[in-house]
Design an enzyme around this catalytic site. Structure first.
Site, PDB file in Angstrom:
ATOM      1  N   TYR A 144     -16.317   9.871 -37.622  1.00 22.16           N
ATOM      2  CA  TYR A 144     -17.374   8.889 -37.867  1.00 22.16           C
ATOM      3  C   TYR A 144     -18.054   9.241 -39.184  1.00 22.16           C
ATOM      4  CZ  TYR A 144     -21.687   6.182 -37.071  1.00 22.16           C
ATOM      5  OH  TYR A 144     -22.742   5.298 -37.172  1.00 22.16           O
ATOM      6  N   ASP A 239     -17.069  15.167 -45.253  1.00 26.30           N
ATOM      7  CA  ASP A 239     -18.287  14.625 -44.675  1.00 26.30           C
ATOM      8  C   ASP A 239     -18.965  15.763 -43.911  1.00 26.30           C
ATOM      9  OD1 ASP A 239     -20.257  13.509 -43.167  1.00 26.30           O
ATOM     10  OD2 ASP A 239     -19.067  11.834 -42.411  1.00 26.30           O
ATOM     11  N   LYS A 267     -28.693  14.878 -41.978  1.00 20.86           N
ATOM     12  CA  LYS A 267     -29.233  15.708 -40.900  1.00 20.86           C
ATOM     13  C   LYS A 267     -30.034  16.914 -41.403  1.00 20.86           C
ATOM     14  CE  LYS A 267     -25.595  13.976 -37.876  1.00 20.86           C
ATOM     15  NZ  LYS A 267     -26.199  13.067 -36.920  1.00 20.86           N
TER      16      LYS A 267
HETATM   17  C1  PLP Z   1     -20.152  13.180 -39.680  1.00 24.54           C
HETATM   18  C2  PLP Z   1     -21.150  12.064 -39.819  1.00 24.54           C
HETATM   19  N1  PLP Z   1     -21.132  11.314 -40.930  1.00 24.54           N
HETATM   20  C3  PLP Z   1     -22.007  10.325 -41.109  1.00 24.54           C
HETATM   21  C4  PLP Z   1     -22.961  10.039 -40.177  1.00 24.54           C
HETATM   22  C5  PLP Z   1     -23.925   8.935 -40.427  1.00 24.54           C
HETATM   23  O1  PLP Z   1     -25.196   9.464 -40.630  1.00 24.54           O
HETATM   24  P1  PLP Z   1     -26.504   8.585 -40.325  1.00 24.54           P
HETATM   25  O2  PLP Z   1     -26.542   8.351 -38.854  1.00 24.54           O
HETATM   26  O3  PLP Z   1     -27.620   9.412 -40.847  1.00 24.54           O
HETATM   27  O4  PLP Z   1     -26.345   7.317 -41.085  1.00 24.54           O
HETATM   28  C6  PLP Z   1     -23.005  10.803 -38.999  1.00 24.54           C
HETATM   29  C7  PLP Z   1     -24.007  10.577 -37.928  1.00 24.54           C
HETATM   30  O5  PLP Z   1     -24.489   9.599 -37.648  1.00 24.54           O
HETATM   31  C8  PLP Z   1     -22.077  11.833 -38.814  1.00 24.54           C
HETATM   32  O6  PLP Z   1     -22.066  12.568 -37.715  1.00 24.54           O
HETATM   33  N1  LIG Z   2     -22.776  10.809 -33.652  1.00 27.35           N
HETATM   34  C1  LIG Z   2     -23.900  10.198 -34.293  1.00 27.35           C
HETATM   35  C2  LIG Z   2     -24.297  11.076 -35.401  1.00 27.35           C
HETATM   36  O1  LIG Z   2     -24.226  12.246 -35.327  1.00 27.35           O
HETATM   37  C3  LIG Z   2     -25.004  10.018 -33.319  1.00 27.35           C
HETATM   38  C4  LIG Z   2     -26.285   9.546 -33.933  1.00 27.35           C
HETATM   39  C5  LIG Z   2     -26.404   8.063 -33.938  1.00 27.35           C
HETATM   40  O2  LIG Z   2     -25.514   7.364 -34.417  1.00 27.35           O
HETATM   41  O3  LIG Z   2     -27.433   7.575 -33.480  1.00 27.35           O
END
Ligand code: PLP
Ligand SMILES: N[C@H](C=O)CCC(=O)O
Length: 425
Positions: A144, A239, A267
Site C-alpha cells: 500500500y 516506501d 508517520k
Molecule cells: C507503506 C505506506 N505508504 C503510504 C501510506 C500512506 O500514508 P498516509 O496514510 O499518511 O497517506 C501508508 C499508510 O497509510 C503506508 O503504510
Molecule cells: N495501513 C494504513 C497505513 O498504515 C492504515 C492507516 C489508514 O489508512 O488509515
C-alpha cells in the site's frame, strides 16, 4: 467492558461522515462491531469514551513510536503554536528538520516535505517519471502506497480489507501504467521488466511490508531488485512511510543494507502531526520545481507545528538510538510469548516480525506475499481481535495490518498481552 458511548458516537458520526470514519480501516468492518472512540491517550495507553483503558499496539498506525503525548513532542508543538500556526513562507525549522533527516538516513542529500504518506509516494513517482522520461511503474500485490490512483491496483491495507484492492474511480488509462508483481518473486519482476523493456520508470516497494501483515523481503529478492534496477536504469523507490525512523535511524535502507534511489517517509517523521516527505540524491531532487521542471507543491507543506513535532521526535530518536534496540527486544519478547501460547493451545499460526513491526497470521504456511497472507483464517482473527479488545488490548482491526510497538509499552504490558491471548483461546 462497556462500549455504549462509543457506539452512540459512531451512530451519530455515520449521519455526517461516510461510514462514520475518516479512514476506512478505523471502521471495524473487517472484524464486526462498532469502533471505539478515543477520548485521550498517554504513553502506552488509549482511553475510550466509556473510560476503558487499552494497551495500544497501533500507535496511530506507526507515528507514535515513543508513546502517546510524549512530553518533548508536546512541548515543541505548544511552544511553536504560540508563535502562529502557518505562514506559507519559509521558516528555519523546515531546514532544521531536513538537515537532521538527511544526516540520519543513508544515501539522501535533499528532502521535500508534504502532508501525508500518500502525497509523498505520489510525488516520488512523478519525480521518477520526470527524471527517467518513462511512464510505467511496477508495484507489488498487497503493498500500500496511499490512496493515489496509480497505487490502488491490488493495494493492501484498507483497500484489500474492504474488498476494493482495485478501486472504482481509477481510470484504465492510469491503471495500465502500473504493472503488478508478487512480493519476494524476483523472477516475476524480471519477466515484467523484460516484457516492458525501456519503459519502466520505477519499482516501488515497501522494503519491509506492513500492509498485508508484516512481510520480510528475502535477501535474494531485495538485492536482486537493486541489481535489476541499476542494470535497467529503473529507479528503486523505497516506501519507508512505515519503516522510516522505525527500523532504525536509517530505516529499511540501513536495516537491509540496500540503497534506494528515492525514499518516501510519513508517520514517525511527523511525530503524530500530518507530515510526509520524499528524499533522494541531489541529482534526482534537482528535477523538482522550482529547481527543475517536475511540479510539486503544498499550501501547508512544511507547516511549523508539524515540523516542530517531527524535529522533536527525530531529535529524541537520533540521540537515543538504543530506543530501536529496546523496541526490537520488546517485539521479540511479544513474538515468543504469543507463539508459545498459540502453540500450547494448538492454534495454527505464523508470526512475522521485523524490528518493532509484528503480525500474527492464522494459517499454516509461511506468509511471504499477499497470496499467503490472504490465506489467514478471518474467523479466528475476529475472535482474537474482539477477545483481546475485551481484555484491554487494542490491535489493528484487520488481519492485513502490522502492529507497531511504541517504547512506552512495558514488559508488564507485554505479559498482560500474552496472558490475554491465552484467555482468548
Ligand atoms: C507503506 C505506506 N505508504 C503510504 C501510506 C500512506 O500514508 P498516509 O496514510 O499518511 O497517506 C501508508 C499508510 O497509510 C503506508 O503504510
Ligand atoms: N495501513 C494504513 C497505513 O498504515 C492504515 C492507516 C489508514 O489508512 O488509515
Amino acid at each position: 467492558m462497556r462500549y455504549q458511548r462509543s457506539s452512540a458516537l459512531f451512530t451519530e458520526a455515520k449521519k455526517y461522515i461516510p461510514g462514520g470514519v475518516n479512514s476506512p480501516v478505523r471502521a471495524f468492518k473487517a472484524v464486526g462491531g462498532d469502533p471505539i472512540f478515543i477520548k485521550e491517550a498517554k504513553g502506552a495507553y488509549l482511553f475510550d469514551e466509556d473510560d476503558n483503558r487499552y494497551i495500544d499496539y497501533i500507535a496511530s498506525w506507526g507515528p507514535l513510536i515513543l508513546g502517546h503525548a510524549h512530553r518533548p513532542v508536546l512541548d515543541a508543538v505548544i511552544e511553536k503554536a504560540k508563535k502562529g500556526t502557518s505562514f506559507g513562507i519559509p521558516t528555519q525549522i523546515e531546514t532544521e528538520l531536513a538537515k537532521l533527516a538527511v544526516s540520519m538516513v543513508p544515501n539522501i542529500d535533499k528532502i521535500r516535505f508534504v502532508n501525508s504518506g500518500t502525497e509523498a509516494c505520489m510525488s516520488a513517482v512523478r519525480l521518477a517519471r520526470g527524471y527517467t522520461g518513462k511512464d510505467k511503474i511496477i508495484k507489488f500485490a498487497g503493498c500500500y502506497h496511499g490512496h493515489s490512483d496509480s497505487f490502488l491496483i491490488q493495494a493492501g491495507s484498507g483497500a484489500v480489507t474492504f474488498g476494493s484492492p482495485n478501486s472504482p474511480g481509477v481510470t484504465q488509462g492510469t491503471a495500465k501504467d502500473t504493472l503488478l508483481a508478487n512480493y519476494n518473486d524476483l523472477e516475476g519482476v524480471k519477466t515484467l521488466v523484460g516484457a516492458n523493456k525501456g519503459e519502466i520508470a520505477a519499482i516501488i516497494i515497501e522494503p519491509v511490508a506492513g500492509n498485508m501483515g508484516c512481510i520480510i523481503p528475502s535477501d535474494e529478492f531485495i538485492k536482486g531488485l537493486r541489481e535489476l534496477c541499476t542494470r535497467e536504469e529503473i529507479l528503486l523507490l523505497f516506501d519507508e512511510v512505515m519503516t522510516g525512523f522505525r527500523l532504525g535511524r536509517g530505516g529499511a535502507q540501513e536495516a537491509l543494507g540496500i540503497d534506494a534511489d528515492i525514499v518516501m517517509f510519513g508517520k514517525v517523521i511527523g511525530g503524530g502531526l500530518p507530515v510526509g516527505a520524499f528524499a533522494a540524491r541531489a541529482e534526482i531532487m534537482g528535477h523538482l520545481a522550482p529547481e527543475g521542471p517536475v511540479y510539486q507543491a503544498g499550501t501547508l507543506s512544511g507547516n511549523p507545528l508539524a515540523m516542530s513535532a517531527g524535529l522533536a521526535m527525530l531529535t529524541e530518536l537520533n540521540t537515543k538510538p538504543e530506543t530501536f534496540t529496546s523496541l526490537a527486544e520488546k517485539t521479540e519478547y511479544l513474538h515468543k510469548g504469543i507463539a508459545a501460547v498459540l502453540t500450547e493451545k494448538g492454534i495454527t499460526h505464523q508470526i512475522n516480525c521485523f524490528g518493532s513491526m509484528i503480525s500474527v497470521h492464522f494459517c499454516d504456511e509461511p506468509v511471504v506475499d499477499f497470496t499467503s497472507s490472504a490465506k489467514g483464517n478471518n474467523d479466528t482473527f475476529k475472535k482474537y481481535f474482539h477477545g483481546m479488545l475485551d481484555q484491554g488490548i487494542y490491535l489493528p482491526p484487520s488481519a492485513f495490518e502490522s502492529y507497531f510497538l511504541n517504547d512506552a509499552i512495558s514488559y508488564a504490558d507485554l505479559d498482560k498481552t500474552i496472558e490475554a491471548v491465552g484467555k482468548v483461546f
